[in-house]
Design an enzyme around this catalytic site. Sequence first.
Site, PDB file in Angstrom:
ATOM      1  CD  GLU A  40      -2.239   1.218   3.082  1.00  7.00           C
ATOM      2  OE1 GLU A  40      -2.453   2.452   3.363  1.00  7.00           O
ATOM      3  OE2 GLU A  40      -2.671   0.251   3.341  1.00  7.00           O
ATOM      4  CE  LYS A 129      -6.281   1.993   8.252  1.00  4.28           C
ATOM      5  NZ  LYS A 129      -5.567   3.247   7.387  1.00  4.28           N
TER       6      LYS A 129
END
Length: 209
Positions: A40, A129
């Site tokens: 990421e 998340k």
Amino acid sequence: MRLDDALKAMPVVAILRGVQPDEAVAVADVLIGAGIAAIEVPLNSPAPIASIERLVAACGGRAAIGAGTVLTPRDVAAVAAAGCNYVVAPDIRTSVVRAALALGLDAVPGIATPTEALCAVRAGARHLKLFPASVIGSGFVGALAAVLPPGVAIVAVGGITAANAQTWLAAGVAAIGTGSALYRPGRPLAQLGADAAALVRELAPVLRR
């Protein structure tokens, strides 16, 4: 590679906050070599779109490349055009989730309560998340999972290190995300590789269960 495939291979998202475009591929190669296949690039990094484009071109067949700190539908459009296949946010904004899904990207919105989690799920998210994980605590995972529909994956992010990663996976998260405990700008690649390998070794006993 899609996010689910990467997390099935190794349930770790490496967060490269602060990475520079000219080092992104070398950093990713080290992580992939250690067995980590989800990478990421947060949008508050220097020239993040350039880094994402380089990573997709060089590593897209070997890793899932995503964008983090994605806050608006405009951000989603920009990172989708760069070729990434998942977007991560620190919060839940349904317009971001829906924009990502409409473009074929996986959406990983940030949540900290059951209300936020179910809001994200109703918007279409199938990855959540849990942030900030170290503040919330691993004991929250089971309670949250009990009210989620089947097939929703929780990714714990925030304060995750090799020392506590096993605890989080044992608690029931699908994966953990780690940033500064693994990658920091200026960290030598040899040290990054050693730390990534140590994290993978630490997770092995949990993954064998």
